[in-house]
Structure formats: C-alpha cells, structure tokens
Design a protein around this motif. Structure first.
Motif, PDB file in Angstrom:
ATOM      1  N   GLU A  57      41.989  40.922  41.279  1.00 48.38           N
ATOM      2  CA  GLU A  57      41.242  42.138  41.590  1.00 48.38           C
ATOM      3  C   GLU A  57      41.940  43.310  40.917  1.00 48.38           C
ATOM      4  O   GLU A  57      43.034  43.682  41.345  1.00 48.38           O
ATOM      5  CB  GLU A  57      41.167  42.330  43.109  1.00 48.38           C
ATOM      6  CG  GLU A  57      40.162  43.381  43.538  1.00 48.38           C
ATOM      7  CD  GLU A  57      40.092  43.539  45.049  1.00 48.38           C
ATOM      8  OE1 GLU A  57      38.989  43.641  45.600  1.00 48.38           O
ATOM      9  OE2 GLU A  57      41.166  43.550  45.685  1.00 48.38           O
TER      10      GLU A  57
ATOM     11  N   GLU B 214      34.331  35.247  49.998  1.00 50.06           N
ATOM     12  CA  GLU B 214      34.576  36.685  49.927  1.00 50.06           C
ATOM     13  C   GLU B 214      33.632  37.404  50.881  1.00 50.06           C
ATOM     14  O   GLU B 214      32.435  37.519  50.638  1.00 50.06           O
ATOM     15  CB  GLU B 214      34.355  37.192  48.498  1.00 50.06           C
ATOM     16  CG  GLU B 214      34.693  38.663  48.317  1.00 50.06           C
ATOM     17  CD  GLU B 214      34.563  39.108  46.885  1.00 50.06           C
ATOM     18  OE1 GLU B 214      35.449  39.833  46.404  1.00 50.06           O
ATOM     19  OE2 GLU B 214      33.573  38.716  46.232  1.00 50.06           O
TER      20      GLU B 214
ATOM     21  N   ARG C 108      38.774  40.032  53.465  1.00 46.03           N
ATOM     22  CA  ARG C 108      39.497  40.878  52.516  1.00 46.03           C
ATOM     23  C   ARG C 108      40.972  40.991  52.942  1.00 46.03           C
ATOM     24  O   ARG C 108      41.286  41.270  54.085  1.00 46.03           O
ATOM     25  CB  ARG C 108      38.866  42.262  52.433  1.00 46.03           C
ATOM     26  CG  ARG C 108      39.608  43.181  51.463  1.00 46.03           C
ATOM     27  CD  ARG C 108      38.852  44.448  51.143  1.00 46.03           C
ATOM     28  NE  ARG C 108      39.609  45.264  50.230  1.00 46.03           N
ATOM     29  CZ  ARG C 108      39.689  45.062  48.914  1.00 46.03           C
ATOM     30  NH1 ARG C 108      39.008  44.054  48.370  1.00 46.03           N
ATOM     31  NH2 ARG C 108      40.410  45.841  48.130  1.00 46.03           N
ATOM     32  N   HIS C 109      41.859  40.753  51.962  1.00 39.86           N
ATOM     33  CA  HIS C 109      43.304  40.785  52.190  1.00 39.86           C
ATOM     34  C   HIS C 109      43.696  39.903  53.369  1.00 39.86           C
ATOM     35  O   HIS C 109      44.521  40.286  54.206  1.00 39.86           O
ATOM     36  CB  HIS C 109      43.789  42.223  52.381  1.00 39.86           C
ATOM     37  CG  HIS C 109      43.763  43.017  51.121  1.00 39.86           C
ATOM     38  ND1 HIS C 109      44.263  44.302  51.022  1.00 39.86           N
ATOM     39  CD2 HIS C 109      43.287  42.724  49.885  1.00 39.86           C
ATOM     40  CE1 HIS C 109      44.099  44.761  49.794  1.00 39.86           C
ATOM     41  NE2 HIS C 109      43.497  43.818  49.078  1.00 39.86           N
TER      42      HIS C 109
ATOM     43  N   SER D 282      39.955  39.304  46.066  1.00 37.21           N
ATOM     44  CA  SER D 282      40.023  40.194  47.219  1.00 37.21           C
ATOM     45  C   SER D 282      40.682  39.545  48.431  1.00 37.21           C
ATOM     46  O   SER D 282      41.083  40.245  49.367  1.00 37.21           O
ATOM     47  CB  SER D 282      38.612  40.659  47.600  1.00 37.21           C
ATOM     48  OG  SER D 282      37.832  39.568  48.071  1.00 37.21           O
TER      49      SER D 282
END
Length: 326
Positions: A263, A210, A215-216, A239
């Motif tokens: 999330e 992470e 992220r995404h 995430s």
C-alpha cells in the motif's frame, strides 16, 4: 475486459470451446459499454463473460441489456463491476476465484517452506563467504520440522494453503471469526485468537479479505508480539498490514517478510523494502500469470456451458458472500 488482455485469456482452444457452448463472436471484446457496437451486443446478450478491466455494470448498462441473466467472471473478485443493480435484477454471478486461488496458495506454500529454511539469509551469507563454510553451525535453528504456521483468514486461498501444507510436519493455527470448530476440525487445524497467533507463530500468512474491519489487522502492537526472526507473508492486500510499522521492524532486522502486495500497490522507488536482505518483494505476482490464466478461462467457459445446459453454477457468487470476502 481490457482488450489487450483478451489474447492472454482467450486462447484459440478457449475460443473454440466457447463457440461450442454459446452463440457468440469469440473475436469481439467489449470495453466501453457506451460504444454503439457494444450497445448492440448488450441488447442481445444473455450472459456476459468478463475479465480484468470490465466496466461497472450499473443501472444504465443493465437497461441496455434487457435479456441479461448471468455474469461469468474469468477472474477472482467481482466487486469491481458487479453492482447492487445486478443483484436487484436477479442476475446470477459466477467467478473463477477458485481457479485463481491455486497459484496464490502454491506461491504461499513455497514462501513458507523457504522462510523456515532461511533461504534469503543463507543466500546473502553465501554471497559474502564464497568458500567452504560450516553452514550447519551458522544456521543451527533453521528447518520446517514442527514449526508453527499461523494462517489469518480461512478463505478459499487460506484453506488451500492448509491443504497443501498437510504433507509437512508443521503445526498450523488459524484465526478467522467465521471458522467454526467443526470446520477447523475438518481442516485439521487449531483455532486461536489473533494475539496468540502472533505470539506463537514462526511464519504468519495473511489470507483475509480487504474490508474496513481488516485494515491494519497486523498493526504495530501485533507486529511487536511476533517472535524475533519470525516471517510475515502477505499475498492478500496491502491494507491488512501496517506497512510503516512493518518496515521499521524489517529495517531493524527483527522480522522477515515475503510481500506480494503493498500500500500503495507500487511502492515509491526509494522504499527500503526493495533492497532489504530479509525481504522478498514481488509485484502482485502470486496470482494467475502466463499459462495460469488458462485455468481461469477454462473455469469460466465451463460455467457458461453449465448455464447453457440449465445447470447451476459450480462457482456461484452470492450477494451476502461479498460482504465478508474479497
């Protein structure tokens, strides 16, 4: 650590072994470093044995621990409590991340094999039919033979998943910007770009850390690249997935998912992910639970023993490593 966790981690056998390798009170568990008893213990401590819930080791705490030379963490990531102050003091750090990686990898391998066998779909169909049925005709495309598994992140867990999948007739592709061609050859995998991995994989399993850059990682566009009927497995961090976009795909029935992290970490009670037949949702359960905690405890105590013997840690953590790992 959280005092309530001590009995699960520190079994009687573990306490005896710890007492053999260190001068300690195996029944004393510190949680609040401002407590007078904890302050007194810090003043004498050369090594801290830490676990989930350890308070942050900031400048104030370290000032109360002038003899501290090492932190041995009996769990995975140390990002929650090891600070820049620790590194600047020259404190060495060890983690039981390798021990914690094993149950996550085992869970993932089971999820991959079950996903290609379409176990959730078969279960739902069997519940409906409840009689003789031509299951081969109903599920003609299932199976693990020559399926493509995409691993995102050649992390400690990602590599262990690859190793555990070796006996199966699967084609494994990996995306990781830090994985060299030589390392990929040693693992017996082929490296690909992330878009190609999404387009060609029957199952995609996330094992990246992470970070702001991850992220995404699987966003709406990349989820849209996935084959109809493909499965997403996430045992890393919530995430990494665009959860809203994934939920849309799952509600539509186009994709399948095995989700152990979300999330937020506990989804709202009205989330459709709890009830969808094409989703296996578990509560951050893939890591060490029950007797698996003893594997991490054993790893940590042996690290204390190595330190006491003047040996380097078997599982050291470096400051630079934390910049691109969990």
């Amino acid at each position: 650590m959280e005092p309530s966790l001590a009995p699960s981690l520190l079994s009687e056998r573990t306490r005896r072994r710890l007492a053999q390798v260190a001068d300690c009170d195996p029944d004393f568990v510190a949680y609040d470093f401002s407590d007078d008893t904890a302050v007194a213990a810090l003043g004498a401590a050369e090594v801290l044995l830490t676990f989930w819930g350890c308070p942050v080791l900031d400048e104030e705490v370290l000032a109360a621990a002038p003899r501290l030379r090492a932190v041995v963490h009996a769990a995975g990531t140390v990002k929650g409590h090891v600070t820049a102050d620790c590194w600047e003091r020259g404190i060495t750090v060890s983690s039981a991340a390798a021990a914690n990686a094993l149950p996550v990898a085992e869970y993932t391998v089971a999820a991959i094999l079950f996903s290609n066998k379409r176990i959730l779909e078969v279960r739902e169909a069997y519940r409906r039919v409840r009689t003789e049925h031509d299951w081969r005709a109903a599920f003609p495309e299932v199976g693990n033979y020559r399926r493509t598994v995409g691993i995102i992140g050649a992390s400690r867990i990602g590599r262990r998943v690859v190793e555990l999948l070796a006996p199966y007739a699967l084609d494994i592709v990996v995306h990781d910007p830090y994985l060299s061609d030589a390392e990929a050859a040693h693992l017996g995998v082929r490296t690909v770009g992330l878009d190609e991995l999404c387009e060609t994989s029957d199952v995609i399993s996330l094992h990246a850390p992470e970070l702001p850059t991850t992220r995404h990682l699987l966003d709406r566009r990349r989820l849209g690249l996935m084959r109809d009927g493909a499965t997403v497995i996430n045992t890393s961090r919530g995430s990494l997935l665009d959860q809203a976009s994934l939920t849309e795909e799952l509600v539509a029935g186009r994709l399948h998912a095995v989700i152990d992290v979300t999330e937020p970490e506990v989804l709202p009670a009205d989330s459709p992910l709890y009830d969808l037949p094409n989703v296996l949702l578990t509560p951050h359960y893939a890591g060490s639970f029950g007797n698996e905690l003893q594997r991490m405890a054993d790893s940590a105590v042996e690290e204390v023993a190595r330190f006491a013997a003047g040996l380097p840690f078997a599982h050291p953590v470096s400051r630079t490593e934390l910049e691109h790992t969990a």
